[in-house]
Design a protein around this motif. Structure first.
Motif, PDB file in Angstrom:
ATOM      1  N   HIS A  73     -45.035  29.184   5.244  1.00  0.00           N
ATOM      2  CA  HIS A  73     -44.436  28.771   6.679  1.00  0.00           C
ATOM      3  C   HIS A  73     -45.556  29.178   7.968  1.00  0.00           C
ATOM      4  CE1 HIS A  73     -42.399  32.379   7.739  1.00  0.00           C
ATOM      5  NE2 HIS A  73     -41.956  32.431   6.469  1.00  0.00           N
ATOM      6  N   THR A  75     -44.974  30.883  10.581  1.00  0.00           N
ATOM      7  CA  THR A  75     -44.838  32.082  11.562  1.00  0.00           C
ATOM      8  C   THR A  75     -45.352  33.302  10.592  1.00  0.00           C
ATOM      9  OG1 THR A  75     -42.667  32.211  10.524  1.00  0.00           O
ATOM     10  CG2 THR A  75     -42.626  31.190  12.730  1.00  0.00           C
ATOM     11  N   GLU A  76     -45.957  33.057   9.641  1.00  0.00           N
ATOM     12  CA  GLU A  76     -46.441  34.312   8.850  1.00  0.00           C
ATOM     13  C   GLU A  76     -47.482  34.825   9.568  1.00  0.00           C
ATOM     14  OE1 GLU A  76     -46.536  33.782   4.462  1.00  0.00           O
ATOM     15  OE2 GLU A  76     -45.934  31.869   4.806  1.00  0.00           O
ATOM     16  N   ARG A  77     -47.634  36.022   9.283  1.00  0.00           N
ATOM     17  CA  ARG A  77     -48.861  37.142   9.754  1.00  0.00           C
ATOM     18  C   ARG A  77     -49.167  38.030   8.679  1.00  0.00           C
ATOM     19  NH1 ARG A  77     -46.673  41.207  12.892  1.00  0.00           N
ATOM     20  NH2 ARG A  77     -44.670  40.832  12.720  1.00  0.00           N
TER      21      ARG A  77
ATOM     22  N   GLU B 146     -40.177  39.828   7.723  1.00  0.00           N
ATOM     23  CA  GLU B 146     -40.110  38.602   7.065  1.00  0.00           C
ATOM     24  C   GLU B 146     -41.587  37.877   7.167  1.00  0.00           C
ATOM     25  OE1 GLU B 146     -38.173  37.797   4.854  1.00  0.00           O
ATOM     26  OE2 GLU B 146     -39.340  36.010   4.431  1.00  0.00           O
ATOM     27  N   GLU B 147     -42.051  37.951   8.364  1.00  0.00           N
ATOM     28  CA  GLU B 147     -43.361  37.011   8.793  1.00  0.00           C
ATOM     29  C   GLU B 147     -44.361  37.765   8.045  1.00  0.00           C
ATOM     30  OE1 GLU B 147     -40.955  38.624  11.055  1.00  0.00           O
ATOM     31  OE2 GLU B 147     -42.351  38.576  12.744  1.00  0.00           O
ATOM     32  N   VAL B 148     -44.431  38.802   7.766  1.00  0.00           N
ATOM     33  CA  VAL B 148     -45.490  39.561   6.883  1.00  0.00           C
ATOM     34  C   VAL B 148     -45.241  39.927   5.551  1.00  0.00           C
ATOM     35  CG1 VAL B 148     -47.240  41.913   6.817  1.00  0.00           C
ATOM     36  CG2 VAL B 148     -46.223  41.056   9.163  1.00  0.00           C
ATOM     37  N   HIS B 150     -43.276  38.022   3.458  1.00  0.00           N
ATOM     38  CA  HIS B 150     -42.979  36.652   2.895  1.00  0.00           C
ATOM     39  C   HIS B 150     -44.251  36.339   1.791  1.00  0.00           C
ATOM     40  CE1 HIS B 150     -41.749  32.822   2.083  1.00  0.00           C
ATOM     41  NE2 HIS B 150     -43.122  32.267   2.042  1.00  0.00           N
TER      42      HIS B 150
END
Lengths: 240, 258
Positions: A73, A75-77, B146-148, B150
């Protein structure tokens, strides 16, 4: 590869209304498919259910002949302690190194390998995130608005290149861009607006499946866009 | 630069407080016995300065040791507390319930069992800053970024070390703030312990000055405590910034060989 949802029910904990109610739906890969729908119709929820991040309240999802399902998705970093290049190399198997090099070149991000992720533009971040998923082993990649911040010409190039590079893989591309999904998808799966009752139908519309080096006729694209928007609005007249 | 700023802030506040005190003395005509004049404070400083500096350094050393013990313990227990298994649940419940109890209230029991030496001061200093650290660490270690995370989770690369690295890195500013805050508490804990029953340190000196009703001595002690506390907290902040700079500059990653 086949995904089939049977009588799928899903409601988020503490939510008042279901996202899905008795949903039956399937797709059969390989190919480039799209999920389209207005905000809140359950596109990302369906993606998370297919990838196993969420479990259905009732019903089930069968995934056949697909070893690995990935869900990306926008918004991943990447971790802040690494440069983009260090991170990408560390998550790429040796056998995929040349693929990574090609993707970085094709997607116009090869120049940012020494940069920190936090210092890049949103569009560059989107492309880097997609690139790291493409060098993983996968049979189905669910791409949830992964190119949302990329400009249209670059986005079109990326999708065309992706279809050329991975003809045997299945992509489920989630987007709010009707033009894009009409042009590139084999089939567009439209989640209709169902107010508070929960989505219980997904309409299938044939896309134009445009490949690299070809150009779909503009009138056909417009026709599909109209059909997609009409379907998303629950068969009422779309507001163009 | 930040150290100087912190020192300047402390000295400004201290000078303002002294000004107010002497202002009140002039306005209301308080006696020299109650509020000593500036000259007397300077005399006390020159007579006892070295002795007080040694005492405050002694207190600071105990506070730092207690602080380090608390950080190590809170990290170790926090690692257990982040788990979703029964030891994790038990640790979280125990931590949330115990932190509600004022630790200073059990200080007399510690002095009864361990005497008025170093062990009591160290234990009280550690206990006072331990629970705020623990609760913060449990919160930070247990909350997914979560953003990192995932990508690593969905590609099967996640493990507890990587999870912790991500959560620690993403919350480094918060961790530094909590450690700086708990550093003040460690110093407070040590001084309270010395004030209650110990026979060493600046807290003990304040207690003696209180019995003599000697405000000049107390003012000097407070000045030295503020000075040391500012320097120590600045030191921790500098370490936090240095760690962050090192991490941003490093080329190694904890998931390379997974």
């Amino acid at each position: 590869m086949q995904i089939a949802c049977r009588n799928l029910h899903y409601t988020y904990p503490e939510a008042d209304f279901p996202v899905f109610r008795n949903l039956n739906w399937s797709i059969e890969g390989p190919g480039f498919f799209s999920l389209f729908g207005l905000s809140g119709t359950g596109k990302s929820t369906l993606a998370r259910l297919i990838s196993g991040e969420l479990s259905p309240v009732k019903g089930h999802i069968d995934i056949q002949n697909a070893g690995r399902v990935l869900y990306a998705h926008n918004t991943e970093r990447i971790p802040g302690w690494d440069t983009v290049g260090t991170h990408l190399r560390s998550v790429t198997q040796a056998t995929k190194t040349s693929l990574l090099t090609n993707i970085l070149k094709d997607y116009g991000i090869a120049a940012y390998m020494k940069s920190r992720f936090s210092g890049l533009s949103m569009g560059q971040k989107n492309r880097i995130n997609l690139a790291r998923y493409l060098v993983q082993e996968f049979d189905l990649l669910i791409a949830d608005e992964v190119l949302a911040n990329v400009d249209e010409p670059t986005r079109n190039q990326i999708i065309e290149r992706l279809k050329t590079l991975f003809p045997q893989k299945t992509f489920l591309y989630i987007s709010h861009n009707a033009l894009e999904v009409a042009r590139f998808s084999r089939t567009i799966h439209v989640l209709s607006h169902e107010s508070t009752a929960g989505t219980n139908r997904i309409h299938k519309i044939d896309g134009l499946d445009q490949e690299e080096g070809t150009e779909a006729p503009e009138e056909l694209v417009q026709e599909r866009v109209y059909a997609i928007l009409r379907s998303a609005a629950g068969n009422s007249e779309p507001r163009l | 630069m930040k150290t100087l700023k912190r020192l300047f802030q402390f000295i400004s506040i201290y000078a303002t407080a002294l000004g107010l005190l002497w202002g009140a003395k002039i306005i209301y005509g308080f006696s020299d016995y109650l509020i000593p004049p500036p000259l007397e404070v300077l005399q006390v400083a020159s007579q006892n300065g070295l002795h007080y500096v040694k005492a405050v350094l002694n207190t600071l050393a105990v506070a730092i040791a207690g602080h380090i013990v608390a950080i190590i313990l809170a990290t170790a227990v926090g690692l257990v507390g982040r788990l979703n298994t029964w030891p994790g649940n038990l640790t979280r419940t125990a931590a949330y319930n115990l932190q509600a109890y004022p630790i200073v209230a059990v200080a007399p029991i510690i002095f009864l069992f361990l005497g008025d030496g170093l062990a009591s001061r160290l234990l009280i200093a550690a206990m006072i800053c331990y629970f705020p650290l623990l609760l913060s660490f449990i919160g930070i270690f247990a909350k997914p970024v979560e953003e990192v995370e995932h990508f690593f989770r969905i590609t099967g690369r996640i493990n507890w070390r990587l999870e912790l690295s991500i959560r620690t890195f993403e919350n480094l500013d918060k961790i530094t703030t909590v450690i700086v805050g708990s550093g003040t508490m460690a110093l407070v804990g040590t001084i309270i312990a010395e004030f209650l029953a110990a026979t060493n340190g600046i807290g003990y000196i304040i207690r003696k000055a209180l019995y003599q009703s000697n405000l000049a001595k107390i003012l000097i002690a407070l000045f030295l405590i503020g000075l040391c506390s500012s320097l120590y907290l600045s030191f921790i902040e500098t370490i936090g910034r240095w760690i962050k700079m090192r991490l941003y500059g490093t080329r190694s990653s904890p998931y390379k060989h997974i």
